[in-house]
Design a protein around this motif. Structure first.
Motif, PDB file in Angstrom:
ATOM      1  N   THR A  64       1.253  -1.252  -0.063  1.00 52.13           N
ATOM      2  CA  THR A  64      -0.297  -0.412  -0.179  1.00 52.13           C
ATOM      3  C   THR A  64       1.218   1.225   0.521  1.00 52.13           C
ATOM      4  O   THR A  64       2.185   0.992   0.363  1.00 52.13           O
ATOM      5  CB  THR A  64      -1.011   0.164   0.573  1.00 52.13           C
ATOM      6  OG1 THR A  64      -0.257   0.216   2.273  1.00 52.13           O
ATOM      7  CG2 THR A  64      -1.850  -1.643   1.105  1.00 52.13           C
ATOM      8  N   PHE A  65       0.001   2.759  -0.313  1.00 50.55           N
ATOM      9  CA  PHE A  65       1.386   3.907  -0.217  1.00 50.55           C
ATOM     10  C   PHE A  65       1.588   3.469   0.825  1.00 50.55           C
ATOM     11  O   PHE A  65       2.305   4.232   1.191  1.00 50.55           O
ATOM     12  CB  PHE A  65       0.253   5.064  -0.898  1.00 50.55           C
ATOM     13  CG  PHE A  65      -0.043   4.672  -2.471  1.00 50.55           C
ATOM     14  CD1 PHE A  65       0.935   4.334  -2.827  1.00 50.55           C
ATOM     15  CD2 PHE A  65      -1.426   4.927  -2.446  1.00 50.55           C
ATOM     16  CE1 PHE A  65       0.276   4.834  -4.606  1.00 50.55           C
ATOM     17  CE2 PHE A  65      -1.807   4.948  -3.663  1.00 50.55           C
ATOM     18  CZ  PHE A  65      -0.890   4.624  -5.481  1.00 50.55           C
ATOM     19  N   GLY A  66       1.044   3.159   1.875  1.00 52.59           N
ATOM     20  CA  GLY A  66       1.388   3.669   3.413  1.00 52.59           C
ATOM     21  C   GLY A  66       2.666   2.709   3.840  1.00 52.59           C
ATOM     22  O   GLY A  66       3.534   3.128   4.560  1.00 52.59           O
ATOM     23  N   ASP A  67       1.721   1.227   3.320  1.00 49.58           N
ATOM     24  CA  ASP A  67       3.894   0.217   3.116  1.00 49.58           C
ATOM     25  C   ASP A  67       5.381   1.066   2.698  1.00 49.58           C
ATOM     26  O   ASP A  67       6.266   1.078   3.552  1.00 49.58           O
ATOM     27  CB  ASP A  67       3.212  -0.786   3.022  1.00 49.58           C
ATOM     28  CG  ASP A  67       2.420  -1.535   3.045  1.00 49.58           C
ATOM     29  OD1 ASP A  67       2.872  -1.548   4.339  1.00 49.58           O
ATOM     30  OD2 ASP A  67       1.720  -2.377   2.712  1.00 49.58           O
ATOM     31  N   VAL A  68       4.690   2.138   2.088  1.00 47.86           N
ATOM     32  CA  VAL A  68       5.657   2.748   0.954  1.00 47.86           C
ATOM     33  C   VAL A  68       6.290   3.799   2.382  1.00 47.86           C
ATOM     34  O   VAL A  68       7.481   4.169   1.669  1.00 47.86           O
ATOM     35  CB  VAL A  68       5.723   2.591  -0.253  1.00 47.86           C
ATOM     36  CG1 VAL A  68       6.487   3.479  -1.221  1.00 47.86           C
ATOM     37  CG2 VAL A  68       5.311   1.748  -0.917  1.00 47.86           C
ATOM     38  N   PHE A  69       6.107   4.931   2.121  1.00 50.34           N
ATOM     39  CA  PHE A  69       5.628   5.936   2.160  1.00 50.34           C
ATOM     40  C   PHE A  69       5.992   6.162   4.002  1.00 50.34           C
ATOM     41  O   PHE A  69       6.749   6.724   4.312  1.00 50.34           O
ATOM     42  CB  PHE A  69       4.737   6.970   2.658  1.00 50.34           C
ATOM     43  CG  PHE A  69       5.023   8.030   1.040  1.00 50.34           C
ATOM     44  CD1 PHE A  69       5.492   8.427   0.641  1.00 50.34           C
ATOM     45  CD2 PHE A  69       3.964   6.992   0.188  1.00 50.34           C
ATOM     46  CE1 PHE A  69       5.613   9.194  -0.924  1.00 50.34           C
ATOM     47  CE2 PHE A  69       3.412   7.579  -0.857  1.00 50.34           C
ATOM     48  CZ  PHE A  69       4.601   8.764  -1.866  1.00 50.34           C
ATOM     49  N   ALA A  70       6.309   4.672   4.899  1.00 47.21           N
ATOM     50  CA  ALA A  70       6.192   4.101   6.120  1.00 47.21           C
ATOM     51  C   ALA A  70       7.971   4.594   6.512  1.00 47.21           C
ATOM     52  O   ALA A  70       8.687   4.109   7.024  1.00 47.21           O
ATOM     53  CB  ALA A  70       5.592   3.386   6.636  1.00 47.21           C
ATOM     54  N   VAL A  71       8.554   4.407   4.762  1.00 47.75           N
ATOM     55  CA  VAL A  71      10.111   4.231   4.963  1.00 47.75           C
ATOM     56  C   VAL A  71      10.562   5.729   4.617  1.00 47.75           C
ATOM     57  O   VAL A  71      10.610   5.992   3.863  1.00 47.75           O
ATOM     58  CB  VAL A  71      10.661   3.364   3.700  1.00 47.75           C
ATOM     59  CG1 VAL A  71      12.049   2.337   3.466  1.00 47.75           C
ATOM     60  CG2 VAL A  71       9.874   1.329   3.747  1.00 47.75           C
ATOM     61  N   ALA A  72      11.187   6.389   5.790  1.00 51.37           N
ATOM     62  CA  ALA A  72      11.976   7.174   5.684  1.00 51.37           C
ATOM     63  C   ALA A  72      12.824   7.253   4.694  1.00 51.37           C
ATOM     64  O   ALA A  72      12.755   8.484   4.113  1.00 51.37           O
ATOM     65  CB  ALA A  72      12.771   7.469   7.348  1.00 51.37           C
ATOM     66  N   GLU A  73      13.080   6.560   4.242  1.00 52.07           N
ATOM     67  CA  GLU A  73      14.563   6.579   3.271  1.00 52.07           C
ATOM     68  C   GLU A  73      13.607   6.147   2.103  1.00 52.07           C
ATOM     69  O   GLU A  73      14.443   7.543   1.626  1.00 52.07           O
ATOM     70  CB  GLU A  73      15.661   5.642   2.926  1.00 52.07           C
ATOM     71  CG  GLU A  73      16.674   5.968   4.227  1.00 52.07           C
ATOM     72  CD  GLU A  73      17.441   5.027   3.800  1.00 52.07           C
ATOM     73  OE1 GLU A  73      19.129   5.375   3.785  1.00 52.07           O
ATOM     74  OE2 GLU A  73      17.361   3.304   3.976  1.00 52.07           O
ATOM     75  N   PHE A  74      12.885   5.664   1.486  1.00 55.97           N
ATOM     76  CA  PHE A  74      11.950   6.037   0.712  1.00 55.97           C
ATOM     77  C   PHE A  74      11.121   7.628   0.332  1.00 55.97           C
ATOM     78  O   PHE A  74      11.646   8.273  -1.090  1.00 55.97           O
ATOM     79  CB  PHE A  74      10.872   4.659   0.583  1.00 55.97           C
ATOM     80  CG  PHE A  74      10.114   5.708  -1.238  1.00 55.97           C
ATOM     81  CD1 PHE A  74      10.845   4.871  -2.463  1.00 55.97           C
ATOM     82  CD2 PHE A  74       8.494   6.361  -0.861  1.00 55.97           C
ATOM     83  CE1 PHE A  74       9.600   5.630  -3.599  1.00 55.97           C
ATOM     84  CE2 PHE A  74       8.091   6.176  -2.781  1.00 55.97           C
ATOM     85  CZ  PHE A  74       8.530   6.201  -3.376  1.00 55.97           C
TER      86      PHE A  74
END
Length: 420
Positions: free
Chosen positions: A14-24
């Motif tokens: 999900t977008f939440g999974d991806v944007f939860a990663v600070a480096e991404f």
């Protein structure tokens, strides 16, 4: 015990999974800033060269002057993407761009020297781009990597549109020199964001005798960067699986770009009130929507099953241009066709698994370099063909060529059967 929260082949990220990663978030934000800055720079440089020379040809060269050097850098310099730490490469290129833009903004250089400077700096662009692309699977895992790639594609299109809008506004408010100084600011901001927000990682191929001996077989690093880049490019292309996946990423979509290359004469043939900008914006919008929908709402396995059919979608709507549709239906056809670019999301995991980790940076750089070269050739070929045939016929030919490429590459595009 496995982490059930990690997206896998069976569970979509999900977008939440991806944007939860600070480096991404850092990669995404810095890439958006980079794209806006590059777009504003191209516009400002083109206007500046035209104001100082009155030459439409030189103005056009100023706008595209980074493309050919970018391809040359991809052919000869990509080994640095694996031989140096990714953070250092990205920051270093941003700082190099900052110095270049600041020099341009002083107005001390003649137009030919300005274009030469831009071309030289552009040689190193594919190395930085490859380093960023190869960093993504180290930051995102499982299906989050595929969705992250989709979001970067969306960011590329969206920030280019924003860059054109911002660039036009800045040129009106502060002129080309002021726009260049503001571009220098974006270079510094991108460098600072990457330097502070990304962790320091060693190069994939450490240039020490011990690490060189530990590297695996033919993929180990040796020799100068140019010789090593040429050698590894040959070895990547010699691998049947990698070569097939490269051609699958290069050909169907790039051939469609030939149709976009004759959008201006097609719109002109439709008469007053028809704008090529409407067609090109529809194409960009279709690509963004396709990436978003397929990346977010189709399961990973479903995405791979759809890959050949989405690739086929690139060419089929373009066949209708034989009938010379009006502006509105033509724009709708463009949008539907370019939504098919989402087929590349179904190849992302397979390509990542196919390439050796030691050469991941160069492999991703080769994808980008080949795509730029193929798109340029397709656009040039369509332009030449439009001297002989009506633009609508050329668009249909481009669609037919894309379909032929898809059918030829169908065994590569369809997912291999998975063993239990």
């Amino acid at each position: 015990m496995s982490d059930t929260s990690t997206p896998t082949l069976d569970r979509s990220a999900t977008f939440g999974d991806v944007f939860a990663v600070a480096e991404f978030r850092v990669i995404f934000g810095s890439f958006g800033i980079f794209m806006i800055g590059e777009t504003v720079k191209m516009l400002a440089l083109s206007v500046l060269v035209y104001e100082r020379t009155g030459s439409g040809l030189l103005a056009a060269l100023a706008y595209v002057t980074g493309f050919l050097p970018h391809a040359l850098g991809g052919v000869f310099l990509l080994a640095w993407a694996d031989r140096m730490p990714a953070r250092a490469l990205i920051v270093g290129y941003d700082l190099l761009r900052l110095v270049m833009v600041a020099v341009l903004a002083t107005g001390m250089l003649s137009p030919p020297v300005m274009l030469t400077l831009v071309a030289v700096v552009a040689l190193f662009g594919p190395v930085s781009s490859a380093a960023r692309s190869a960093l993504l699977p180290e930051v995102l895992h499982g299906d989050a990597y595929v969705l992250g790639r989709s979001l970067l594609s969306v960011a590329a299109g969206g920030t280019q549109v924003a860059g054109f809008a911002v660039g036009g506004l800045l040129l009106g408010l502060v002129g080309p020199y002021g726009a260049l100084w503001l571009t220098a600011l974006t270079c510094g901001l991108s460098a600072l964001l990457v330097r502070l927000g990304l962790a320091a990682r060693p190069a994939r191929i450490r240039r020490t005798p011990e690490a060189d001996r530990a590297a695996e077989g033919k993929w180990r690093g040796r020799g100068g960067a140019v010789r090593e880049t040429l050698r590894v490019n040959r070895e990547l292309l010699a691998d049947r699986r990698i070569r097939g996946l490269l051609l699958a990423q290069w050909l169907p979509g790039s051939l469609l770009v030939g149709a976009e290359g004759v959008a201006v004469p097609y719109a002109a043939d439709l008469g007053p009130g028809a704008s090529a900008g409407v067609l090109l914006m529809a194409g960009a919008g279709g690509m963004l929507v396709g990436d978003l929908l397929v990346g977010r709402f189709v399961s990973p396995a479903g995405r791979e099953r759809l890959t050949p059919w989405l690739s086929l979608l690139l060419g089929v709507p373009m066949l209708v241009f034989v009938a010379r549709p009006g502006l509105v239906p033509a724009a709708a056809l463009f949008a539907v066709a370019t939504a098919g670019f989402a087929y590349q999301l179904g190849l992302a995991r397979r390509f990542l698994e196919a390439v050796p980790e030691l050469r991941r940076g160069q492999a991703f750089g080769l994808v980008n370099t080949g795509m730029m070269a193929m798109q340029g050739l397709a656009a040039a070929g369509a332009g030449g063909l439009s001297e002989l045939l009506a633009p609508g016929i050329v668009m249909a030919v481009a669609g037919a060529a894309s379909i032929a490429a898809t059918l030829t590459l169908w065994p590569v595009l369809k997912p291999a059967a998975r063993q239990c």
